[in-house]
Design a protein around this motif. Structure first.
Motif, mmCIF file in Angstrom:
data_model
loop_
_atom_site.group_PDB
_atom_site.id
_atom_site.type_symbol
_atom_site.label_atom_id
_atom_site.label_comp_id
_atom_site.label_asym_id
_atom_site.label_seq_id
_atom_site.Cartn_x
_atom_site.Cartn_y
_atom_site.Cartn_z
ATOM 1 N N ALA A 194 0.832 -1.203 0.000
ATOM 2 C CA ALA A 194 0.000 0.000 0.000
ATOM 3 C C ALA A 194 0.867 1.253 0.000
ATOM 4 O O ALA A 194 0.573 2.229 -0.704
ATOM 5 C CB ALA A 194 -0.944 -0.008 1.201
ATOM 6 N N ALA A 195 1.946 1.241 0.786
ATOM 7 C CA ALA A 195 2.849 2.392 0.838
ATOM 8 C C ALA A 195 3.520 2.620 -0.514
ATOM 9 O O ALA A 195 3.614 3.761 -0.983
ATOM 10 C CB ALA A 195 3.905 2.186 1.930
ATOM 11 N N HIS A 196 3.960 1.552 -1.149
ATOM 12 C CA HIS A 196 4.593 1.684 -2.467
ATOM 13 C C HIS A 196 3.600 2.256 -3.476
ATOM 14 O O HIS A 196 3.941 3.167 -4.236
ATOM 15 C CB HIS A 196 5.135 0.342 -2.956
ATOM 16 C CG HIS A 196 5.618 0.408 -4.367
ATOM 17 N ND1 HIS A 196 6.763 1.073 -4.729
ATOM 18 C CD2 HIS A 196 5.080 -0.077 -5.514
ATOM 19 C CE1 HIS A 196 6.908 0.993 -6.050
ATOM 20 N NE2 HIS A 196 5.915 0.297 -6.538
ATOM 21 N N ALA A 197 2.384 1.745 -3.465
ATOM 22 C CA ALA A 197 1.372 2.217 -4.410
ATOM 23 C C ALA A 197 1.056 3.704 -4.194
ATOM 24 O O ALA A 197 0.904 4.464 -5.148
ATOM 25 C CB ALA A 197 0.101 1.381 -4.283
ATOM 26 N N ALA A 198 0.988 4.120 -2.938
ATOM 27 C CA ALA A 198 0.612 5.499 -2.625
ATOM 28 C C ALA A 198 1.772 6.480 -2.783
ATOM 29 O O ALA A 198 1.558 7.620 -3.200
ATOM 30 C CB ALA A 198 0.067 5.573 -1.200
ATOM 31 N N LEU A 199 2.983 6.042 -2.448
ATOM 32 C CA LEU A 199 4.110 6.966 -2.377
ATOM 33 C C LEU A 199 5.103 6.823 -3.529
ATOM 34 O O LEU A 199 5.936 7.707 -3.742
ATOM 35 C CB LEU A 199 4.849 6.778 -1.046
ATOM 36 C CG LEU A 199 3.994 6.990 0.204
ATOM 37 C CD1 LEU A 199 4.723 6.485 1.444
ATOM 38 C CD2 LEU A 199 3.619 8.454 0.351
ATOM 39 N N GLY A 200 5.053 5.702 -4.233
ATOM 40 C CA GLY A 200 5.950 5.493 -5.365
ATOM 41 C C GLY A 200 7.407 5.309 -4.994
ATOM 42 O O GLY A 200 8.290 5.565 -5.810
ATOM 43 N N VAL A 201 7.667 4.856 -3.758
ATOM 44 C CA VAL A 201 9.041 4.605 -3.334
ATOM 45 C C VAL A 201 9.222 3.117 -3.068
ATOM 46 O O VAL A 201 8.248 2.404 -2.822
ATOM 47 C CB VAL A 201 9.412 5.414 -2.062
ATOM 48 C CG1 VAL A 201 9.338 6.910 -2.331
ATOM 49 C CG2 VAL A 201 8.543 5.026 -0.878
#
Length: 123
Positions: A79-86
């Motif tokens: 979820a963090a990768h999808a939202a933040l692109g990092v």
């Protein structure tokens, strides 16, 4: 099985962007309070700890609750990768000292290529 807490590592993530994501995913955040090297806040009813540059360029995000929207570290990392692109890293599950040092270096990497298991020596 739901983990008792969540910890992920975000590469070069912006704390303000992480705050905005937490507010959208969990609930309003209190202002960050600096305590030594760490920052703490409440997102909804969940205690959050942010440790900048915990491992080089990697920042630690620790959610001290089993009542997050995510069942485990991997779901949160995705979820963090999808939202933040990092790029995000997390352990493949709850680690226990009985598992030995070798398992301590096993991590999951979440990036544009998907999820891959890697060896990450953090110590």
């Amino acid at each position: 099985m739901r983990q008792p807490d969540i910890e992920i590592y975000l590469k070069d993530a912006d704390q303000q962007a992480v705050t905005a994501w937490l507010e959208q995913a969990i609930g309003p955040c209190t202002p960050w309070q600096r305590k030594g090297q760490t920052f703490k806040c409440l997102s909804g009813d969940i205690e959050v700890t942010w440790l900048p540059q915990a491992v080089g360029k990697w920042h630690s995000l620790y959610l001290e609750s089993d009542a997050t929207p995510w069942a485990d570290d991997l779901a949160c990392a995705q979820a963090a990768h999808a939202a933040l692109g990092v790029e995000v890293r997390c352990s493949p599950g709850s680690w226990d000292e009985k598992l030995g040092e070798e398992d301590a270096d096993r991590w999951l990497r979440v990036s544009d290529e998907g999820v891959t298991e890697i060896a990450w020596r953090t110590g």
